[in-house]
Design a protein around this motif. Sequence first.
Motif, PDB file in Angstrom:
ATOM      1  N   ILE A  73     -17.958  -7.669 -23.365  1.00  0.00           N
ATOM      2  CA  ILE A  73     -17.532  -7.883 -24.745  1.00  0.00           C
ATOM      3  C   ILE A  73     -16.023  -7.628 -24.784  1.00  0.00           C
ATOM      4  N   PRO A  74     -15.353  -8.050 -25.853  1.00  0.00           N
ATOM      5  CA  PRO A  74     -13.903  -7.811 -25.884  1.00  0.00           C
ATOM      6  C   PRO A  74     -13.586  -6.363 -26.249  1.00  0.00           C
ATOM      7  N   GLY A  75     -14.149  -5.433 -25.528  1.00  0.00           N
ATOM      8  CA  GLY A  75     -13.913  -4.006 -25.634  1.00  0.00           C
ATOM      9  C   GLY A  75     -14.953  -3.290 -26.460  1.00  0.00           C
ATOM     10  N   PRO A  76     -15.408  -2.090 -25.947  1.00  0.00           N
ATOM     11  CA  PRO A  76     -15.046  -1.491 -24.663  1.00  0.00           C
ATOM     12  C   PRO A  76     -15.390  -2.408 -23.491  1.00  0.00           C
ATOM     13  N   ILE A  77     -14.611  -2.250 -22.408  1.00  0.00           N
ATOM     14  CA  ILE A  77     -14.834  -3.067 -21.217  1.00  0.00           C
ATOM     15  C   ILE A  77     -15.552  -2.238 -20.146  1.00  0.00           C
ATOM     16  N   GLU A  78     -15.791  -2.816 -18.994  1.00  0.00           N
ATOM     17  CA  GLU A  78     -16.285  -2.063 -17.839  1.00  0.00           C
ATOM     18  C   GLU A  78     -15.182  -1.129 -17.328  1.00  0.00           C
ATOM     19  N   PHE A  79     -15.582   0.070 -16.912  1.00  0.00           N
ATOM     20  CA  PHE A  79     -14.590   1.031 -16.424  1.00  0.00           C
ATOM     21  C   PHE A  79     -14.745   1.265 -14.933  1.00  0.00           C
ATOM     22  N   ASP A  80     -13.619   1.499 -14.274  1.00  0.00           N
ATOM     23  CA  ASP A  80     -13.620   1.830 -12.857  1.00  0.00           C
ATOM     24  C   ASP A  80     -14.255   3.214 -12.638  1.00  0.00           C
ATOM     25  N   ASP A  81     -14.896   3.378 -11.480  1.00  0.00           N
ATOM     26  CA  ASP A  81     -15.530   4.668 -11.154  1.00  0.00           C
ATOM     27  C   ASP A  81     -14.568   5.851 -11.256  1.00  0.00           C
ATOM     28  N   ALA A  82     -13.361   5.674 -10.706  1.00  0.00           N
ATOM     29  CA  ALA A  82     -12.416   6.805 -10.688  1.00  0.00           C
ATOM     30  C   ALA A  82     -12.033   7.214 -12.108  1.00  0.00           C
ATOM     31  N   VAL A  83     -11.967   6.229 -12.998  1.00  0.00           N
ATOM     32  CA  VAL A  83     -11.645   6.532 -14.403  1.00  0.00           C
ATOM     33  C   VAL A  83     -12.787   7.342 -15.021  1.00  0.00           C
ATOM     34  N   LEU A  84     -14.014   6.895 -14.789  1.00  0.00           N
ATOM     35  CA  LEU A  84     -15.159   7.622 -15.365  1.00  0.00           C
ATOM     36  C   LEU A  84     -15.269   9.026 -14.769  1.00  0.00           C
ATOM     37  N   GLN A  85     -14.943   9.149 -13.486  1.00  0.00           N
ATOM     38  CA  GLN A  85     -14.980  10.492 -12.883  1.00  0.00           C
ATOM     39  C   GLN A  85     -13.940  11.410 -13.530  1.00  0.00           C
ATOM     40  N   SER A  86     -12.810  10.869 -13.887  1.00  0.00           N
ATOM     41  CA  SER A  86     -11.772  11.684 -14.550  1.00  0.00           C
ATOM     42  C   SER A  86     -12.244  12.196 -15.912  1.00  0.00           C
ATOM     43  N   MET A  87     -13.186  11.477 -16.525  1.00  0.00           N
ATOM     44  CA  MET A  87     -13.736  11.904 -17.820  1.00  0.00           C
ATOM     45  C   MET A  87     -14.475  13.238 -17.709  1.00  0.00           C
ATOM     46  N   GLY A  88     -14.953  13.554 -16.514  1.00  0.00           N
ATOM     47  CA  GLY A  88     -15.709  14.805 -16.344  1.00  0.00           C
ATOM     48  C   GLY A  88     -14.852  15.928 -15.800  1.00  0.00           C
ATOM     49  N   HIS A  89     -13.542  15.836 -15.989  1.00  0.00           N
ATOM     50  CA  HIS A  89     -12.634  16.890 -15.488  1.00  0.00           C
ATOM     51  C   HIS A  89     -13.018  18.239 -16.097  1.00  0.00           C
ATOM     52  N   TYR A  90     -12.956  19.281 -15.274  1.00  0.00           N
ATOM     53  CA  TYR A  90     -13.282  20.625 -15.805  1.00  0.00           C
ATOM     54  C   TYR A  90     -12.315  20.976 -16.934  1.00  0.00           C
ATOM     55  N   SER A  91     -12.711  21.918 -17.731  1.00  0.00           N
ATOM     56  CA  SER A  91     -11.966  22.236 -18.944  1.00  0.00           C
ATOM     57  C   SER A  91     -10.619  22.887 -18.629  1.00  0.00           C
ATOM     58  N   GLU A  92      -9.616  22.424 -19.315  1.00  0.00           N
ATOM     59  CA  GLU A  92      -8.257  22.947 -19.165  1.00  0.00           C
ATOM     60  C   GLU A  92      -7.683  23.243 -20.539  1.00  0.00           C
ATOM     61  N   SER A  93      -6.751  24.180 -20.561  1.00  0.00           N
ATOM     62  CA  SER A  93      -6.045  24.446 -21.817  1.00  0.00           C
ATOM     63  C   SER A  93      -5.139  23.271 -22.152  1.00  0.00           C
ATOM     64  N   HIS A  94      -5.140  22.894 -23.426  1.00  0.00           N
ATOM     65  CA  HIS A  94      -4.273  21.805 -23.876  1.00  0.00           C
ATOM     66  C   HIS A  94      -2.798  22.208 -23.850  1.00  0.00           C
ATOM     67  N   VAL A  95      -2.503  23.474 -23.649  1.00  0.00           N
ATOM     68  CA  VAL A  95      -1.111  23.899 -23.522  1.00  0.00           C
ATOM     69  C   VAL A  95      -0.827  24.521 -22.151  1.00  0.00           C
ATOM     70  N   GLY A  96      -1.766  24.374 -21.218  1.00  0.00           N
ATOM     71  CA  GLY A  96      -1.578  24.911 -19.868  1.00  0.00           C
ATOM     72  C   GLY A  96      -0.716  23.976 -19.025  1.00  0.00           C
ATOM     73  N   ALA A  97      -0.054  24.539 -18.011  1.00  0.00           N
ATOM     74  CA  ALA A  97       0.901  23.773 -17.198  1.00  0.00           C
ATOM     75  C   ALA A  97       0.251  22.550 -16.548  1.00  0.00           C
ATOM     76  N   GLY A  98      -0.968  22.698 -16.043  1.00  0.00           N
ATOM     77  CA  GLY A  98      -1.615  21.587 -15.349  1.00  0.00           C
ATOM     78  C   GLY A  98      -1.831  20.402 -16.261  1.00  0.00           C
ATOM     79  N   PHE A  99      -2.442  20.641 -17.398  1.00  0.00           N
ATOM     80  CA  PHE A  99      -2.714  19.534 -18.312  1.00  0.00           C
ATOM     81  C   PHE A  99      -1.428  18.963 -18.901  1.00  0.00           C
ATOM     82  N   VAL A 100      -0.489  19.820 -19.234  1.00  0.00           N
ATOM     83  CA  VAL A 100       0.758  19.341 -19.829  1.00  0.00           C
ATOM     84  C   VAL A 100       1.481  18.405 -18.861  1.00  0.00           C
ATOM     85  N   ALA A 101       1.450  18.703 -17.557  1.00  0.00           N
ATOM     86  CA  ALA A 101       2.062  17.821 -16.558  1.00  0.00           C
ATOM     87  C   ALA A 101       1.350  16.463 -16.548  1.00  0.00           C
TER      88      ALA A 101
END
Lengths: 390, 390
Positions: free
Chosen positions: A12-40
């Motif tokens: 359909i004209p969106g949402p489209i099919e997503f790449d595996d690596a993108v979907l895997q990034s969706m399950g990233h462990y929890s990080e602070s929204h103001v922590g250095a890792g996420f801010v980078a």
Amino acid sequence: MSSQPAHPALLIPGPIEFDDAVLQSMGHYSESHVGAGFVATFGETLSLLRLLFQTTNPASQPFVISGSGTLGWDLVAANLVEPGENALVLSTGYFGDGFADCLRAYGANVTKLDGPVGGRPQLPDMVTALQEKKYKVLTVTHVDTSTGVLSELKSLAAAVKKVSPETLVIVDGVCSVACEELAFDEWGLDGVVTASQKAIGCPAGLSISMFSGRSIEAVKNRKTEPATYFASMRRWLPTNNPAVMQNYEAKKPSYFATPSPQLIHALNTALKQIMARPLAERFQKHIEVSDRVKKTVTDLGLEIVASKPEDQSHAMTAIYLPEKIAIPDLLPRLLNKGIIFAGGIHKEIGTKYVRFGHMGVTAVDPSRHDVDNALKALQDALAECGYKKA
Amino acid sequence: MSSQPAHPALLIPGPIEFDDAVLQSMGHYSESHVGAGFVATFGETLSLLRLLFQTTNPASQPFVISGSGTLGWDLVAANLVEPGENALVLSTGYFGDGFADCLRAYGANVTKLDGPVGGRPQLPDMVTALQEKKYKVLTVTHVDTSTGVLSELKSLAAAVKKVSPETLVIVDGVCSVACEELAFDEWGLDGVVTASQKAIGCPAGLSISMFSGRSIEAVKNRKTEPATYFASMRRWLPTNNPAVMQNYEAKKPSYFATPSPQLIHALNTALKQIMARPLAERFQKHIEVSDRVKKTVTDLGLEIVASKPEDQSHAMTAIYLPEKIAIPDLLPRLLNKGIIFAGGIHKEIGTKYVRFGHMGVTAVDPSRHDVDNALKALQDALAECGYKKA
């Protein structure tokens, strides 16, 4: 091989099919929204957006905010137009009409130029409108998801600059960014609003936009405060403390409203995949796939909603059904063959056509066969419905 | 055993640590936002929210919209209050002040009652204010994430009903829903706005709310159109066609702005985990954990920002640092021990305290040892800083 479970291809004209690596990034462990890792990660993501939109002007300002693509209209309507100011809306379907409704909700005085069904408003009419009164903004839907009509953005922007250079040129790029050529600086655009779940290839939930220095100045120079809080650019920008988006890009923590670290990680992955190859190659692949779809469809004797070739987007194809074949006949047959198309949503012709999206990995990943499978499924399903080419 | 890579435990007052199954749901393959599969999941999710908020009144209306928690304020300010109408805001910190700012942005005439730092405004003062003029809405932050102050929601709502029954009682439940007792029907609440990333335990990116039939009537009976598009309840509700939220709950496809199927799947998983056990047990576990944290902290000789025990939330603990120990001394030492706390964000005392969130799996999953680890890390880090109990 995809690590996702077997599932029908979402074309359909969106949402489209997503790449595996993108979907895997969706399950990233929890990080602070103001922590250095996420801010980078967020900072890098904003910088990648400059590359995607083809802007090197440091005055350009990217925004990534939790929300649907629709929120982009609110960003424009609440911030760039003050109540009573004029907005000229070029509409090529449902989403052009929606942008006009949104502008009106915030008090803009809207003039709408409608194309015919499946076509664009004509440039001379736009020029005439711009000569008649002063417009604060002009909005145009680059690709209207309801019709698959492509606007002639480059020449249109050039014409606005000539006739009414002070008018801000704002693009709804929800169904075009990352699949249609779009050169923010070169074409002199003042704003492009889009969403994550179309050609960018990241799950829905992010409003993504780029505004020119002129637009940011217009926000700063408003006479009235924007009648919004969450969608107020002033609250995300350096006129306010903290300068949220600029701080993130400088990799300094900042807070206005909590971003979604998981969605930002997925967007980061998607943008890195896109920018790993030249953008021109990506646009060319979308053109090739689109040309193949449109040729096969017309060879089948079917008609495309965007009637003129130069009006046809490369993101999707809206296809008129043959007489006597209805959407509820066709779509379930396609689903049985593992293909999902969307029904129509244009107010005048909604029941008469289907929409086939061919963006992102569906167009550019050579290991996928979505397009071939879809064209075969369409042919077979039409035959099952008793369709024969006239 | 978690399937997530080793990472420091995120014990800030949101985002919180997420369960593996929830994070796995974030990587769900792509689905159409109007397809039967996803619509069933979204519908079930809305019904689960009725259970979580403890409302059986069919007039109550849940909303789940892509956005930050902040968007909930916009929903209230744009829809329930018309420009010039009065709003009484009870503030217990940064987020109460923010709600007031948001209401003002939409033209409400705001009166704000501030508690002292670490305390609540007093009920008799609220009653006096309600007797002085007619308020369309009263807003209260159930737990202010900046201070950990808990409002006495039940008695407060009862007092409003007595003095000014027509005033809508609106709760900012961002840091309370799913960890503090909240009985929507029984307490006569008219609106609770919250977000996904706190005690509900789903990644950030969803504005989640529940409004009473009275609130929905107030939206229908407005004299003016809400000056918003994306946040306009009328566009999500049965007065408009299509009736998006009601259709989803009835498992019929509907469209206004594209929801995030992946986030909705994660929310569905999180809500099913919550509702698999009695809510009373969940609230009790949060109380027990909170009591343990507060006892350990005060035994260490430290002071809690919410000074009176009855004002202390069970979601989090805001802790004053000992003299001569600064946030940049303590937080990096905690991080070295695998624990992330947040700094302060109250305008008067921001540099003087840290915040420890103990919601969701951190409080209720017996296989985790986040709280023990955090208390040990705090003790050790303070000792490294040279702290000795006075």
